[in-house]
Scaffold this active site. Structure first.
Site, PDB file in Angstrom:
ATOM      1  N   LYS A 148       0.821  -1.270   0.136  1.00  0.00           N
ATOM      2  CA  LYS A 148      -0.076  -0.205  -0.112  1.00  0.00           C
ATOM      3  C   LYS A 148       0.913   1.328  -0.034  1.00  0.00           C
ATOM      4  CE  LYS A 148      -4.579  -1.795   1.147  1.00  0.00           C
ATOM      5  NZ  LYS A 148      -5.636  -1.461   1.658  1.00  0.00           N
TER       6      LYS A 148
ATOM      7  N   LYS B 194      -4.192 -10.741  -6.189  1.00  0.00           N
ATOM      8  CA  LYS B 194      -5.451 -10.884  -5.878  1.00  0.00           C
ATOM      9  C   LYS B 194      -6.556 -10.077  -6.292  1.00  0.00           C
ATOM     10  CE  LYS B 194      -6.404  -8.083  -1.841  1.00  0.00           C
ATOM     11  NZ  LYS B 194      -6.796  -7.760  -0.606  1.00  0.00           N
TER      12      LYS B 194
ATOM     13  N   LYS C  10     -10.597  -4.495  -4.863  1.00  0.00           N
ATOM     14  CA  LYS C  10     -11.340  -3.351  -5.096  1.00  0.00           C
ATOM     15  C   LYS C  10     -10.941  -2.268  -5.971  1.00  0.00           C
ATOM     16  CE  LYS C  10     -13.603  -3.878  -0.616  1.00  0.00           C
ATOM     17  NZ  LYS C  10     -12.813  -3.734   0.579  1.00  0.00           N
TER      18      LYS C  10
HETATM   19  N1  AQP Z   1      -9.385 -11.876  -3.445  1.00  0.00           N
HETATM   20  C1  AQP Z   1      -9.619 -12.258  -2.337  1.00  0.00           C
HETATM   21  N2  AQP Z   1      -9.692 -13.833  -1.889  1.00  0.00           N
HETATM   22  C2  AQP Z   1     -10.003 -14.084  -0.977  1.00  0.00           C
HETATM   23  N3  AQP Z   1     -10.423 -13.359   0.246  1.00  0.00           N
HETATM   24  C3  AQP Z   1     -10.273 -12.017   0.124  1.00  0.00           C
HETATM   25  N4  AQP Z   1     -10.384 -10.980   0.957  1.00  0.00           N
HETATM   26  C4  AQP Z   1      -9.859  -9.646   0.225  1.00  0.00           C
HETATM   27  N5  AQP Z   1      -9.712  -9.804  -0.837  1.00  0.00           N
HETATM   28  C5  AQP Z   1      -9.816 -11.304  -1.093  1.00  0.00           C
HETATM   29  C6  AQP Z   1     -10.897 -11.016   2.403  1.00  0.00           C
HETATM   30  O1  AQP Z   1     -12.051 -10.227   2.383  1.00  0.00           O
HETATM   31  C7  AQP Z   1     -11.904  -9.716   3.850  1.00  0.00           C
HETATM   32  C8  AQP Z   1     -11.952  -8.051   3.758  1.00  0.00           C
HETATM   33  O2  AQP Z   1     -10.765  -7.347   3.312  1.00  0.00           O
HETATM   34  P1  AQP Z   1     -10.551  -6.136   3.496  1.00  0.00           P
HETATM   35  O3  AQP Z   1     -11.643  -5.236   4.266  1.00  0.00           O
HETATM   36  O4  AQP Z   1      -9.171  -5.674   3.800  1.00  0.00           O
HETATM   37  O5  AQP Z   1     -10.836  -5.703   1.911  1.00  0.00           O
HETATM   38  P2  AQP Z   1      -9.795  -5.825   0.759  1.00  0.00           P
HETATM   39  O6  AQP Z   1     -10.901  -5.734  -0.533  1.00  0.00           O
HETATM   40  O7  AQP Z   1      -8.781  -6.888   0.691  1.00  0.00           O
HETATM   41  O8  AQP Z   1      -9.421  -4.554   0.968  1.00  0.00           O
HETATM   42  P3  AQP Z   1      -8.971  -3.201   0.339  1.00  0.00           P
HETATM   43  O9  AQP Z   1      -7.597  -2.896   0.767  1.00  0.00           O
HETATM   44  O10 AQP Z   1      -9.996  -2.054   0.614  1.00  0.00           O
HETATM   45  O11 AQP Z   1      -8.985  -3.410  -1.035  1.00  0.00           O
HETATM   46  P4  AQP Z   1      -7.512  -2.988  -2.126  1.00  0.00           P
HETATM   47  O12 AQP Z   1      -6.621  -4.175  -1.859  1.00  0.00           O
HETATM   48  O13 AQP Z   1      -8.373  -3.175  -3.339  1.00  0.00           O
HETATM   49  O14 AQP Z   1      -6.958  -1.779  -1.746  1.00  0.00           O
HETATM   50  C9  AQP Z   1     -10.758 -10.156   4.713  1.00  0.00           C
HETATM   51  O15 AQP Z   1     -10.895 -11.400   5.219  1.00  0.00           O
HETATM   52  C10 AQP Z   1      -9.881 -10.678   3.409  1.00  0.00           C
HETATM   53  O16 AQP Z   1      -8.940 -11.537   3.919  1.00  0.00           O
END
Ligand code: AQP
Length: 334
Positions: free
Chosen positions: A116, A198, A201
């Site tokens: 990040k 992965k 979002k």
């Molecule tokens: N790709 C994934 N596969 C399986 N599990 C996932 N999780 C997130 N992505 C995957 C699980 O979702 C839960 C919530 O995670 P979060 O709130 O950290 O959401 P995110 O989408 O990873 O977060 P970000 O940081 O908002 O997204 P980006 O990375 O796009 O900036 C967790 O249990 C996570 O393991």
């Protein structure tokens, strides 16, 4: 089993956008299934979300939507404590105490911090760095036994365990050392455009990520465009990450085992397979979309639920915090 004998589950999700299929399969869809077996506590972690820049108006709206999505994905506010993190200030208070049992070096090793900070190089704020301590506080405030998460959160959970053990070592046994509860299939759903990454979002490629509120035609189109490989065999293998990812998704939404899927598509091409995955995902998400629309039209009900959720969350976490304050040697204010 009595309520007291049930293990405690805690998990949270950031309101940084509509949940992805990764969030749904790896985390939220399982949360509802755990409600009868465990005492479950689920949170929309808006305080985590502001570690990267958010538009305040959007954040407020997204938090409410994320809260409604929890229910649309099967969480029942009568069975689980369901609240918005910033409504329980206890998490931030506990986070401070825990940060004094966390080493700079271990936070520097967190891969999410490295990723990040590379992505948001103009805003490498202290919150981004101490994020895992707040996550530890979220979990330890409830003495959770199990934390259902996707694979990407394993390192943070490991750190929460270390923090709990260190605190217990300094002040005497107190915190339950939580265990990760990671699904066998679907713990790391990959991008549809780059199966080495992965599904996320914030991916800039709109075809890389399926959002759980996407319309059926959008879902099917994204799967049709998913990256596979140059042969045509539908087989789960390390050297076939794109196809294997689609098979994991298909398995998670249909409940079919991988060998059964290999048999189902034997002799068929990628076109048929991708369409089947798209349709299965779209069918699975249809009731989620409908329930979400119904809930968002009833803001009074949502408010009633999150106010009630905050009351329950505060009652437990305040009790933990009071004991922690006593343990570290703060003067009792009561
Ligand atoms: N790709 C994934 N596969 C399986 N599990 C996932 N999780 C997130 N992505 C995957 C699980 O979702 C839960 C919530 O995670 P979060 O709130 O950290 O959401 P995110 O989408 O990873 O977060 P970000 O940081 O908002 O997204 P980006 O990375 O796009 O900036 C967790 O249990 C996570 O393991």
């Amino acid at each position: 089993m009595s309520e007291q004998e049930k293990k405690i589950i805690f998990s949270g999700i950031q309101p940084t956008g509509t949940f992805t299929l990764g969030n749904y399969i790896g985390a939220v869809s399982r949360w509802g299934e755990l409600q009868d077996q465990f005492n479950c506590i689920y949170s929309i972690v808006d305080m985590h979300a502001i570690t990267v820049r958010q538009d305040p108006v959007q954040l407020r709206q997204k938090s409410l939507e994320a809260y409604a999505l929890l229910f649309a994905c099967g969480i029942d506010p009568k069975k689980s404590i369901t609240f918005i993190q910033s409504h329980a200030g206890t998490h931030a208070e506990l986070s401070w105490i825990l940060s004094c049992s966390t080493q700079f070096g271990e936070l520097s090793r967190m891969t999410q911090f490295k990723d990040k900070s590379a992505k948001h190089a103009d805003d490498i704020n202290a919150g981004l760095f101490t994020y895992p301590v707040l996550m530890a506080a979220d979990i330890l405030a409830y003495n959770a036994d199990l934390v259902p998460i996707g694979e990407d959160q394993r390192q943070h959970l490991e750190l929460a365990r270390n923090i709990a053990q260190r605190f217990n070592g300094k002040y005497g046994e107190f915190f339950t050392v939580p265990e990760a509860y990671i699904p066998k299939v679907g713990a790391r759903i990959k991008s549809l455009q780059d199966p080495e990454k992965k599904m996320s979002k914030s991916d800039e490629n709109p075809n890389a990520c399926v959002f759980i509120l996407d319309e059926p035609d959008v879902i099917i189109r994204k799967f049709k465009r998913a990256v596979t490989d140059s042969d045509s065999e539908i087989r789960y293998a390390e050297e076939k990450p794109g196809v294997s990812n689609l098979m994991s998704i298909y398995s998670a939404v249909t409940g079919k085992e991988i060998p059964e899927i290999e048999r189902e598509f034997e002799g068929k091409g990628y076109g048929d397979f991708k369409l089947a995955v798209g349709e299965a995902v779209s069918d699975r998400l249809k009731p989620v979309r409908e329930e979400f629309a119904r809930l968002m039209a009833d803001k009074a009900y949502l408010k009633e639920c999150y106010m009630e959720g905050a009351k329950s969350a505060l009652s437990i976490s305040r009790r933990t915090l009071t004991k922690v304050y006593r343990k570290v040697g703060f003067v009792d204010a009561r």
